[in-house]
Design a protein around this motif. Structure first.
Motif, short mmCIF file in Angstrom:
data_model
loop_
_atom_site.label_atom_id
_atom_site.label_comp_id
_atom_site.label_asym_id
_atom_site.label_seq_id
_atom_site.Cartn_x
_atom_site.Cartn_y
_atom_site.Cartn_z
N LEU A 350 92.67 54.11 -5.80
CA LEU A 350 92.79 53.10 -6.86
C LEU A 350 91.45 52.86 -7.55
O LEU A 350 91.39 52.74 -8.78
CB LEU A 350 93.32 51.79 -6.28
CG LEU A 350 94.83 51.66 -6.06
CD1 LEU A 350 95.15 50.31 -5.43
CD2 LEU A 350 95.59 51.83 -7.36
N MET A 351 90.39 52.78 -6.77
CA MET A 351 89.07 52.50 -7.35
C MET A 351 88.68 53.59 -8.35
O MET A 351 88.25 53.30 -9.47
CB MET A 351 88.01 52.40 -6.25
CG MET A 351 86.63 52.04 -6.79
SD MET A 351 85.36 51.92 -5.51
CE MET A 351 85.21 53.63 -5.03
N PHE A 352 88.83 54.85 -7.97
CA PHE A 352 88.46 55.95 -8.87
C PHE A 352 89.33 55.96 -10.12
O PHE A 352 88.84 56.19 -11.23
CB PHE A 352 88.57 57.29 -8.14
CG PHE A 352 87.51 57.49 -7.09
CD1 PHE A 352 86.17 57.28 -7.38
CD2 PHE A 352 87.84 57.89 -5.80
CE1 PHE A 352 85.18 57.46 -6.42
CE2 PHE A 352 86.87 58.07 -4.83
CZ PHE A 352 85.53 57.86 -5.15
N LEU A 353 90.63 55.69 -9.95
CA LEU A 353 91.53 55.69 -11.11
C LEU A 353 91.23 54.52 -12.04
O LEU A 353 91.25 54.67 -13.27
CB LEU A 353 92.99 55.63 -10.64
CG LEU A 353 93.53 56.89 -9.97
CD1 LEU A 353 94.93 56.63 -9.40
CD2 LEU A 353 93.57 58.06 -10.95
N VAL A 354 90.96 53.34 -11.47
CA VAL A 354 90.67 52.16 -12.29
C VAL A 354 89.38 52.35 -13.07
O VAL A 354 89.31 52.09 -14.28
CB VAL A 354 90.60 50.89 -11.41
CG1 VAL A 354 90.04 49.72 -12.21
CG2 VAL A 354 91.98 50.54 -10.87
N ILE A 355 88.34 52.81 -12.40
CA ILE A 355 87.06 53.03 -13.08
C ILE A 355 87.21 54.12 -14.14
O ILE A 355 86.67 54.03 -15.25
CB ILE A 355 85.96 53.39 -12.07
CG1 ILE A 355 85.66 52.17 -11.18
CG2 ILE A 355 84.69 53.84 -12.78
CD1 ILE A 355 84.68 52.44 -10.07
N GLY A 356 87.99 55.15 -13.81
CA GLY A 356 88.26 56.20 -14.80
C GLY A 356 88.97 55.66 -16.02
O GLY A 356 88.68 56.06 -17.16
#
Length: 629
Positions: A350-356
């Motif tokens: 989730l963190m990588f997708l949200v920041i992306g």
């Protein structure tokens, strides 16, 4: 009398707690919804008539979709007090037993709705935090370059603290969100007083005219109107944590009045000053109050994001227990509240997708184009499932069910189809995430069925197998062997391989099957069935709900304390089988080879059964097995 007063007090306390967890998402929509409804790309002139129409559409969307559909109708459908699309799917599946095609539709709708929720869980933190930090641009245009770095920093901090549990920031949830809603209400009333003609927006004729008199622009603006009720699914999803009464009290007592008065206040500002359309929310505040409100808004959006992230943990766990996802690493973050969990793998993804999403879209305006698809799609599927439950399980009048279902389906389809127009502007993002989630869940379910069929060809009934085995007088060794078996009363492969390689049988045998039922939780009295079998053996069937975490060590310890089981769980040997899946093309295969390989990869990366079932690590013996599907 005292019990009634105590219950009322408890409901008020739960309502306060629910403000942050349940209403965080929908409560931060005023940050961006109005400016997107009147965005220039819709081609609707910013006249007083159109402003009244847009605000009227917001008011009636909150009334019809949230108050009537969710608060009044859908929240009546609980699976043993639990809510959410997985609970709704389970209710519908139980109600449609024996109806093959209807059951297939229910299953597909539930999985697709769950997949869209995961897409929503990516977009909610991104758009909420970004829209709050964008208030810096209102104070000084030179701050624009700081917006994305600050938003990313806030999000990284938010995901980092997940490992410590909701209670780390939970003490601030209720008070901060209460202050937030009171601020929405106060500034909205202040703006309305200066321009009271905006109250005409309560008349639904303004909404009808606004949504019908501008051709394609009216249709496109629906995709922005739906942003005012993002988070409505959370009202139902979190019902199990707070109960329907506290949630209804919080909505009708504070949240709904604060939201529609704030939207009215933004409309009043736009009537007086159309140039404020770039950010009508922050433009309502005096210059001295801007930066404190930005800080408060950022805290509110962090709370909204926190609730969405933990909701994705809970939904992933439910999907895992129901057999739609592989075992995932899971940690309990509270010794008192079972529902507070942390899933490291899901959190990182989730963190990588949200920041992306924040970096890729760059602004809340661009993110809003992607946001509506997942929200409206999930709402449409919830309506369909609720209609099935009302008719098939609750036996409501057929004509009444059809009429109400068609009414809400028409509304949901309108919003969903409008949001599809934005696919090229970012709507592809949540649809792509949802499609990937659907593929993974259906692949896991089909792969597990294929694996079960393959294993059945190699399995033996436990009682006949032990009878034949004991006739051969195998060498018995002291101690207790515990075997986990996936199928009830079938000989586990670990037992067969242990006899094949070690050629011994332990003096005491315990066979355990962990079963998950289509209910959130299992009553303590129905938790287990313990029975004797041949060869000085015992068979233990453990039942868990899809919101519970199995703990074999704790159960065995409890049974020993109750003198129902003379086994020390810290001294027994636990035999497990580690299966390696090999994808091969077979004539009777129901899956394409690439899906079999995907299933094999998912199976290989599933978390350890030792960790998942809470088995003492130092007492485990693992037997390898290769299976071709």
């Amino acid at each position: 009398m005292k019990s009634t007063e105590k219950r009322r007090k408890g409901n008020w306390l739960l309502s306060l707690a629910a403000l942050g967890v349940v209403f965080g998402d929908i409560g931060t929509s005023p940050l961006y919804a109005v400016k997107l409804i009147f965005h220039s790309r819709h081609g609707i002139p910013l006249t007083e008539t159109n402003i009244l129409g847009g605000i009227s559409a917001i008011f009636w969307a909150l009334t019809v979709i949230v108050t009537i559909k969710y608060i009044t109708l859908i929240m009546r459908l609980d699976n043993r007090s639990e809510g959410g699309i997985m609970a709704l799917m389970t209710l519908a599946m139980n109600a449609t037993a024996g109806r093959k095609y209807l059951r297939g539709f229910v299953l597909t709708a539930g999985i697709c709705g769950t997949a869209l929720f995961f897409g929503d869980a990516v977009l909610t933190p991104a758009i909420s935090v970004l829209s709050a930090v964008e208030g810096l641009e209102v104070g000084d245009k030179s701050h624009k370059a700081l917006v994305i770095p600050i938003a990313i920093g806030v999000l990284i901090g938010l995901f980092f603290v997940q490992r410590y549990g909701t209670s780390t920031v939970g003490v601030l949830f209720g008070p901060v969100t209460t202050l937030w809603f009171l601020t929405l209400l106060a500034i909205g009333v202040s703006s309305i007083v200066s321009n009271p003609q905006v109250l005409q927006a309560i008349n639904p004729i303004h909404a009808v005219n606004f949504l019908t008199n501008h051709g394609l622009g009216s249709f496109m603006v629906l995709g922005a109107v739906l942003l005012v009720f993002t988070g409505a699914e959370a009202l139902y999803t979190d019902m199990g944590h707070f109960g329907r009464t506290p949630i209804r009290m919080a909505w009708l007592g504070l949240v709904f009045p604060a939201l529609f008065l704030n939207y009215m206040g933004q409309g009043a500002l736009l009537i007086s000053d159309p140039s404020a359309v770039d950010n009508p929310f922050y433009r309502m505040f005096p210059s001295w109050g801007l930066y404190p409100v930005i800080v408060l808004a950022t805290m509110a959006t962090v709370i909204a994001s926190q609730a969405c992230i933990t909701g994705s943990f809970s939904l992933a766990k439910q999907a895992m227990q129901l057999g739609f996802l592989p075992r995932l690493s899971l940690q309990h973050t509270s010794a008192h509240l079972e529902g507070q969990i942390f899933m490291p793998g899901v959190n990182r993804l989730l963190m990588f997708l949200v920041i992306g999403a924040v970096v890729g879209f760059g602004s809340s305006t661009n993110l809003a184009s992607a946001y509506g698809v997942s929200v409206s799609g999930a709402m449409l599927l919830s309506t369909c499932l609720a209609a099935v439950v009302y008719r098939v399980q609750l036996k409501y009048n057929l004509l009444l069910c059809i009429t109400i279902a068609i009414f809400f389906i028409c509304i949901d389809v309108s919003f969903f189809s409008s949001s599809l127009l934005k696919i090229s502007h970012g709507g592809w993002f949540p649809l792509g995430l949802g499609a990937i989630a659907c593929l993974l869940m259906f692949t896991w379910r089909d792969g597990k069925e294929a694996l079960a069929l393959q294993l059945q060809r190699q399995e033996f009934k436990l009682e006949p197998y032990l009878t034949a085995l004991l006739k051969k007088n195998p060498t018995r060794v002291p101690g207790t062997a515990v075997f986990l078996t996936s199928r009830q009363l079938y000989a586990p492969h670990a037992l067969i391989y242990n006899l094949k390689h070690n050629k011994v049988l332990h003096e005491n045998l315990l066979f355990i099957t962990v079963s998950f039922v289509n209910a959130p939780r299992v009553m303590p009295g129905n938790r287990y069935i313990l029975s004797k079998i041949r060869g000085n053996g015992l068979y233990l069937l453990l039942r868990y709900g899809y919101m519970e975490q199995p703990d074999i060590w704790k159960v065995l310890k409890r049974l020993r304390l109750k003198h129902e089981l003379d086994i020390d769980p810290n001294r027994a040997s636990y035999f497990l089988t580690r299966q390696t899946i090999v994808a091969t093309k077979q004539e009777d295969s129901r899956m394409f080879l690439w899906r079999e390989r995907l299933f094999a990869a998912m199976f290989r990366n599933a978390s350890s059964a030792v960790e998942y079932y809470r088995i003492p690590v130092s007492r485990v013996i693992v037997m390898g097995e290769k299976i071709r599907i």
